[in-house]
Design a protein around this motif. Sequence first.
Motif, short mmCIF file in Angstrom:
data_model
loop_
_atom_site.label_atom_id
_atom_site.label_comp_id
_atom_site.label_asym_id
_atom_site.label_seq_id
_atom_site.Cartn_x
_atom_site.Cartn_y
_atom_site.Cartn_z
N ALA A 27 10.67 32.52 -18.82
CA ALA A 27 11.02 32.40 -17.41
C ALA A 27 10.84 31.24 -16.61
N TYR A 28 9.81 30.43 -16.47
CA TYR A 28 9.14 28.97 -15.65
C TYR A 28 9.51 28.55 -16.08
N ILE A 29 9.76 28.42 -17.57
CA ILE A 29 10.96 27.08 -18.42
C ILE A 29 12.59 26.88 -17.46
N LYS A 30 13.28 28.40 -17.47
CA LYS A 30 14.21 28.73 -17.39
C LYS A 30 15.21 28.15 -16.32
N THR A 31 13.47 28.74 -14.92
CA THR A 31 13.55 28.46 -13.56
C THR A 31 13.51 27.07 -13.16
N LEU A 32 12.98 25.61 -13.79
CA LEU A 32 12.65 24.51 -13.98
C LEU A 32 14.33 23.86 -14.30
N ALA A 176 -2.66 25.39 -12.06
CA ALA A 176 -4.19 25.38 -11.03
C ALA A 176 -3.60 24.79 -10.29
N PHE A 177 -2.73 23.73 -10.21
CA PHE A 177 -2.19 23.66 -8.81
C PHE A 177 -1.87 23.67 -7.91
N LEU A 178 -1.70 25.31 -8.11
CA LEU A 178 -1.35 26.59 -7.35
C LEU A 178 -3.06 27.03 -6.69
N ASP A 179 -3.25 27.44 -7.96
CA ASP A 179 -4.47 27.82 -8.34
C ASP A 179 -5.50 27.46 -8.52
N PRO A 180 -6.15 26.32 -8.25
CA PRO A 180 -7.38 25.83 -8.54
C PRO A 180 -8.39 26.46 -9.51
N THR A 181 -8.69 27.68 -9.46
CA THR A 181 -9.67 28.73 -9.90
C THR A 181 -9.08 28.79 -10.97
N VAL A 238 2.93 15.49 -5.79
CA VAL A 238 3.41 16.04 -7.22
C VAL A 238 3.87 16.84 -7.74
N LEU A 239 2.31 16.82 -8.20
CA LEU A 239 1.92 18.30 -9.32
C LEU A 239 2.38 19.30 -8.24
N ILE A 240 2.10 19.44 -7.43
CA ILE A 240 2.02 20.72 -6.63
C ILE A 240 3.14 21.15 -6.39
N ARG A 241 4.29 20.08 -5.72
CA ARG A 241 5.65 20.15 -6.16
C ARG A 241 5.88 20.88 -7.23
N THR A 242 5.79 20.04 -8.44
CA THR A 242 6.12 21.03 -9.62
C THR A 242 5.95 22.04 -9.95
N ALA A 243 4.87 22.34 -9.81
CA ALA A 243 4.35 23.45 -9.68
C ALA A 243 4.88 24.86 -9.02
N GLU A 244 5.37 24.34 -7.23
CA GLU A 244 6.33 24.97 -6.82
C GLU A 244 7.01 25.66 -7.21
N ILE A 245 8.14 24.60 -7.94
CA ILE A 245 9.38 25.34 -8.51
C ILE A 245 9.02 26.02 -9.15
N VAL A 246 8.30 25.57 -10.56
CA VAL A 246 8.26 26.14 -11.72
C VAL A 246 7.77 27.85 -11.19
N TYR A 247 6.86 27.62 -10.82
CA TYR A 247 6.14 29.27 -10.12
C TYR A 247 7.13 30.25 -9.72
N GLN A 248 7.58 29.17 -8.63
CA GLN A 248 7.94 29.89 -6.86
C GLN A 248 6.78 30.30 -5.94
N ARG A 249 6.83 30.13 -5.71
CA ARG A 249 4.99 30.49 -5.36
C ARG A 249 4.89 29.33 -4.10
N GLU A 250 3.75 30.12 -3.49
CA GLU A 250 3.32 28.71 -2.89
C GLU A 250 1.00 28.29 -3.39
N ALA A 251 0.97 27.23 -3.07
CA ALA A 251 -0.70 27.38 -3.03
C ALA A 251 -1.14 28.30 -2.71
N ILE A 252 -2.12 28.80 -2.93
CA ILE A 252 -4.00 29.56 -2.04
C ILE A 252 -4.45 29.11 -1.33
N TYR A 253 -4.26 27.79 -1.28
CA TYR A 253 -5.22 26.45 -0.44
C TYR A 253 -4.34 26.58 0.93
N GLU A 254 -4.22 26.01 1.82
CA GLU A 254 -3.66 25.91 3.03
C GLU A 254 -3.05 24.21 2.32
#
Length: 282
Positions: A27-32, A176-181, A238-254
């Motif tokens: 599903a993530y690859i299809k989104t991308l 992990a670029f959206l949720d570093p934990t 760049v990788l935060i933006r890529t992760a936002e596109i793939v996973y369709q959500r924002e990071a857990i940090y500001e």
Amino acid sequence: MEQDTPEATSSSTAESMVALFSDENKAYIKTLTNFFTTSKEEQEARSVYLNNIRPTSRLAAVLVLLFERDGQLRVLVTTRGKHLKTHGGQTSLPGGKMEDIDNGGVIATAFREANEEVSLPLDNPHIHTLGTLELHPFHKLVVAPVVALLTDNSVLEVLKARKGEVDHIFSHPLEAFLDPTLAPKFESLVPHGSKHWPYESKYHHHIDYVVEALGGMTYRLHCFQTSASPITGLTADVLIRTAEIVYQREAIYERYAFDQIRSFDALVEAFEKNRKASVPAS
């Protein structure tokens, strides 16, 4: 020379690529892939903008090569040679400045640089170029991130760091670029308090800088703890933006500082406005 904008991926090609990934990532690859097939006009407009930049030595490209390992989508990164004059020892995506041999194409630049830096094969049938993401200003350069999918991990086995230019080749989980934990759940990270992670916080850290060249705007520099050198700055953006596109959500940090400019066009406008204001009246 015109930019080498990839043609929109056909639905059949996209489906065949998606089928090569695990059920949890299909599903993530299809989104991308859908993101790039539905942004043809944006891709073309970006190419027109890049074609008008002179000299072409002001252009650069980086390669965001995504692949799956142990059920996780990962991205290939490198630690630059510690003795390089610029950004030595820092983590980067394979890439660099455009050269004449690239015939004005940022995609050609990204893959040529990846071939030179880590011996990534050129014209490999298991590497699928999807397109470019939003442009990034970097010092006096305009950087184009080029996104590609790797569907056969045996290609990674032939990679070799170019002596003097690359000290280490490694990867990091994209999510992990959206949720570093999440990062320590997938691999061992460098020790807390070590040379590669001297910060008090774990997994993620940020530093806010005032950029005078942009009229005093604040830029938030993100840092991510990895199994090797930290991923920071432009590479992190760049990788935060890529992760936002793939996973369709924002990071857990500001993600941004309170007054940070968020688009390339707005950054260029602010830079030009500040530049003109700093020129003495004749």
